[in-house]
Every structure is written in structure tokens, then in C-alpha cells.
Design a protein around this motif. Structure first.
Motif, mmCIF file in Angstrom:
data_model
loop_
_atom_site.group_PDB
_atom_site.id
_atom_site.type_symbol
_atom_site.label_atom_id
_atom_site.label_comp_id
_atom_site.label_asym_id
_atom_site.label_seq_id
_atom_site.Cartn_x
_atom_site.Cartn_y
_atom_site.Cartn_z
ATOM 1 N N VAL A 205 0.656 -1.456 -0.021
ATOM 2 C CA VAL A 205 -0.285 0.030 -0.108
ATOM 3 C C VAL A 205 0.792 0.830 0.048
ATOM 4 N N GLY A 206 0.575 2.190 -1.013
ATOM 5 C CA GLY A 206 1.369 3.186 -0.654
ATOM 6 C C GLY A 206 2.782 3.570 -1.700
ATOM 7 N N ILE A 207 3.006 2.153 -2.262
ATOM 8 C CA ILE A 207 4.423 2.357 -3.207
ATOM 9 C C ILE A 207 3.439 1.874 -4.007
ATOM 10 N N GLU A 208 4.385 2.364 -5.753
ATOM 11 C CA GLU A 208 4.283 2.551 -6.868
ATOM 12 C C GLU A 208 5.298 2.495 -7.542
ATOM 13 N N VAL A 209 5.455 1.062 -8.354
ATOM 14 C CA VAL A 209 6.504 1.290 -9.368
ATOM 15 C C VAL A 209 6.188 2.478 -10.387
ATOM 16 N N CYS A 210 7.109 3.798 -10.501
ATOM 17 C CA CYS A 210 6.700 4.640 -11.722
ATOM 18 C C CYS A 210 7.915 4.110 -12.529
ATOM 19 N N GLY A 211 8.626 3.182 -12.873
ATOM 20 C CA GLY A 211 10.051 2.588 -14.247
ATOM 21 C C GLY A 211 10.687 1.424 -13.677
ATOM 22 N N VAL A 212 10.985 1.191 -14.497
ATOM 23 C CA VAL A 212 12.412 -0.017 -14.396
ATOM 24 C C VAL A 212 12.928 -0.416 -15.585
ATOM 25 N N ALA A 213 14.628 -0.127 -15.005
ATOM 26 C CA ALA A 213 15.896 0.025 -15.820
ATOM 27 C C ALA A 213 16.298 -0.913 -16.293
ATOM 28 N N LYS A 214 17.135 -1.338 -17.485
ATOM 29 C CA LYS A 214 18.090 -2.066 -17.246
ATOM 30 C C LYS A 214 19.611 -2.104 -17.655
ATOM 31 N N ASP A 215 19.583 -0.402 -16.872
ATOM 32 C CA ASP A 215 20.880 -0.057 -16.914
ATOM 33 C C ASP A 215 21.512 0.958 -15.817
#
Length: 369
Positions: free
Chosen positions: A21-31
């Protein structure tokens, strides 16, 4: 934002955070290169960063991220000696905290869902710009101190014997230190300033397995105190410090009137941790009695408050790191508010304070028949 060269690890972290709750993954990066571009676009609040990546490694990526913005970064490190060394470097450079990569899917849930979520929630309520400024100031002070010194520090395997020895009678005395989040940079600053000749020091630093050995080696290389990872059977010796191994409890046990040894053992977490500060400090209170000096320092949670209480009940003396010099005023705040700290100290003055207060604690005369 999640930064990791492993697609599996990116998915693993994202999946475990999805239900928080309250945590959102806004993006993922590979390097690291992609991370820098995405940070400018997404402006995340917190970043998890892989320690070992091809191309731009975790340390370089960390430096460049912090140059853009003072953002909290949680390092995700492999459970190896190399991973531990790099993670300690990252903490010195300004990473907020770290977690150890799970060794399998079964461990992933507890590490990612519990440890990572807890650390994200902690940093959300922290003035990270202040934390970063504290660490940079400490690092600059250490650089100035080293450049001004007329003799170099000892190597990791060879002790230097050229700093003044603390004029303390070590018989029966002992020092017990409990510390958690923010501990590696704080202890590095402390141990660079400690003189030789202090009573034995026993430390619980909340750390995973493998990391404590690397950390003990690092402290040993910059201190006049001999530092090692504790092992069962170690005899407490003046001028030496012993760090509880990650994932194990540590107790001090009196063998004879003049000799104490360490016991490392498995057991359930106490106060949410293994090793537990409370476990170690209770044993220190029993072993040293009124000749024990306790220190509770930066860290989240409440581990250590009950141990500080035990030290004071045995007639010892307890110091608590103050809020101004703490990365996280948590464990030390709880101990202070619960009345289990005699006096607070600033990390900058810690070495002098320890020398001064150690002289105050002394075993009461033993009655003779």
C-alpha cells in the motif's frame, strides 16, 4: 524506480512491491544509462539500484544519480564478499541503505516484501538531503584528517601502533555497541578516531551474512583498534573489537574471574533482528555488571532499548547518539524516550566521549572473606 540488469530481478522486485500500500513502481531500467534518462523523465522518490552491472556499474550510477538530485537509493547487493565491499563503498558515497539479493524464490518474498518495503517506508519519512549532507561532511572530515596525519593508517592485516593509547585500566571493563541503518558510515567515522588501548568492544550491526566479515576487515584497516568478525570461543581482549556475524546472535559469557568469551549461535529473531542488540547487551550487562559502557546509535526500530535498560540496571552507563548526527533517529530515540540512556552524544565527539565515560565505569570492589 527499479534499476537492475537482470530481468528476473526487476520482475521479482516489482511483483513484491505491487501489493504494498502506498508504493508504486513508476519505471524499471536495465542499466545505469537508462536509469539516468528515466530519472529525469519520471522523477521517482526512491530508487533501488543493482550493485554489480555491466557497462556503468552501481557505484558510478549512484554517483551520477546523486549528482542530479539528492535522491534516496537502496542498493541491491549479491551475497558475496565483492558485493559486500561494493555495498560498503556505496554507503560511504551516499546510498541510503541496502538489501541482500535473495538466493532463491523462496527467500525473495521475505527479503523484498518485508525488508525492502520496510526500508522504503522508513526513507519516505526521512530528510534524505540532511542524511546526505551528514555523510558528505563526515567523509570530508575523514579525508582532511588522513591528509593531515603524519603517519598512514594500518593495512587490513597489519596493525599500526603509533597513535596514543587511551590511559584506561581495562580490567573488567567492556563496551557494547548497538547500531543499524546508517551504521557503516557512522562506525567508520568512529573507529578512525578511537585510540588504542580501550577495553574490548562488542558490536551488533544489523547486517546480512557475508557483509559483516567485509565490514570488520574494512574497520580494521582504518582503526587503531583490532577489529574482527566474532566467532565462538573468541576471548575478549583489550584493544580489540568484535562484530556479530550476520544472521547469528552473539553473547558474552564469563569463563573465569578475569576471562570472558564470545558465543555465536542460531535462534529466533529478537526485537525483530538476528543478530539482536538486546541479546548482546543483556549478556554484556550480566558479564560486566557496573563496568559496562553501552552505546545505542543510528538505526530504525527499537532493538537495543531493553538491552540498554539491562546495562543501567546492572549499574553500567549508557550513551545514545543524538538526533542531529544520526541518519535515522530510531533505535536511539526509543531508548532515550524510554529512559534507558544516561546521556546523548554527537558522533563528531564520540571517540572522546567513549574514552571519558569508559573511565567512569568500574567494577565495584569484590568483597573478600
Amino acid at each position: 524506480m527499479i534499476v537492475d540488469d537482470s530481468a528476473l530481478m526487476r520482475t521479482l522486485i516489482a511483483d513484491q512491491l505491487a501489493d504494498a500500500v502506498g508504493i508504486e513502481v513508476c519505471g524499471v531500467a536495465k542499466d545505469g544509462y537508462q536509469a539516468l534518462e528515466m530519472m529525469k523523465q519520471l522523477q521517482p522518490d526512491i530508487i533501488t539500484l543493482d550493485v554489480q552491472m555491466p557497462g556503468m556499474d552501481g557505484l558510478e550510477t549512484l554517483d551520477r544519480l546523486l549528482a542530479l538530485k539528492p535522491i534516496p537509493v537502496i542498493m541491491v547487493s549479491a551475497m558475496t564478499q565483492l558485493g559486500g565491499d561494493i555495498t560498503l563503498d556505496a554507503l560511504e558515497r551516499g546510498a541510503f541503505d541496502y538489501i541482500a539479493k535473495p538466493t532463491g524464490l523462496a527467500q525473495a518474498e521475505s527479503v523484498m516484501r518485508d525488508d525492502l518495503v520496510r526500508k522504503i517506508r522508513t526513507v519516505a519519512g526521512t530528510d534524505f538531503a540532511k542524511v546526505l549532507e551528514i555523510r558528505r561532511t563526515r567523509a570530508e572530515t575523514r579525508r582532511q584528517r588522513r591528509s593531515a596525519a603524519s603517519v598512514p593508517a594500518k593495512s587490513a592485516s597489519s596493525p599500526a601502533r603509533n597513535k596514543p593509547v587511551a590511559p584506561i585500566e581495562c580490567s573488567y571493563r567492556g563496551i557494547a555497541i548497538g547500531i543499524s541503518t546508517g551504521g557503516p558510515p557512522a562506525l567508520t567515522s568512529l573507529f578512525e578516531s578511537l585510540p588504542a588501548g580501550l577495553p574490548p568492544i562488542v558490536i551488533v550491526q544489523h547486517m546480512p551474512e557475508q557483509f559483516t566479515k567485509a565490514f570488520a576487515k574494512r574497520l580494521n584497516s582504518i582503526s587503531q583498534v583490532e577489529v574482527k568478525e566474532a566467532a565462538t570461543g573468541d576471548t575478549l581482549t583489550p584493544g580489540c573489537a568484535y562484530i556479530a556475524p550476520g544472521g547469528k546472535h552473539l553473547e558474552i559469557r564469563r569463563q573465569t574471574r578475569d576471562q570472558m568469551r564470545l558465543e555465536v549461535f542460531d535462534g529466533d529473531p529478537v526485537s525483530g533482528h538476528r543478530p539482536s542488540v538486546d541479546v548482546m547487551m543483556r549478556s554484556a550487562a550480566k558479564a560486566f555488571g557496573d563496568a559496562c559502557l553501552g552505546l545505542v546509535m543510528t538505526g530504525m526500530g527499537r532493538d537495543g532499548s531493553d538491552g540498554c535498560k539491562a546495562i543501567r540496571a546492572a549499574g553500567g552507563y549508557v550513551l545514545g547518539q543524538n538526533e542531529a548526527s544520526s541518519d535515522i533517529y530510531g533505535m536511539n530515540r526509543v531508548a532515550f524516550q524510554e529512559g534507558n540512556v544516561d546521556k546523548q552524544f554527537d558522533l563528531q565527539d564520540a571517540a572522546q566521549t567513549i574514552v571519558r565515560e569508559t573511565k567512569r565505569v568500574r567494577r565495584a570492589p569484590v568483597a573478600t572473606r
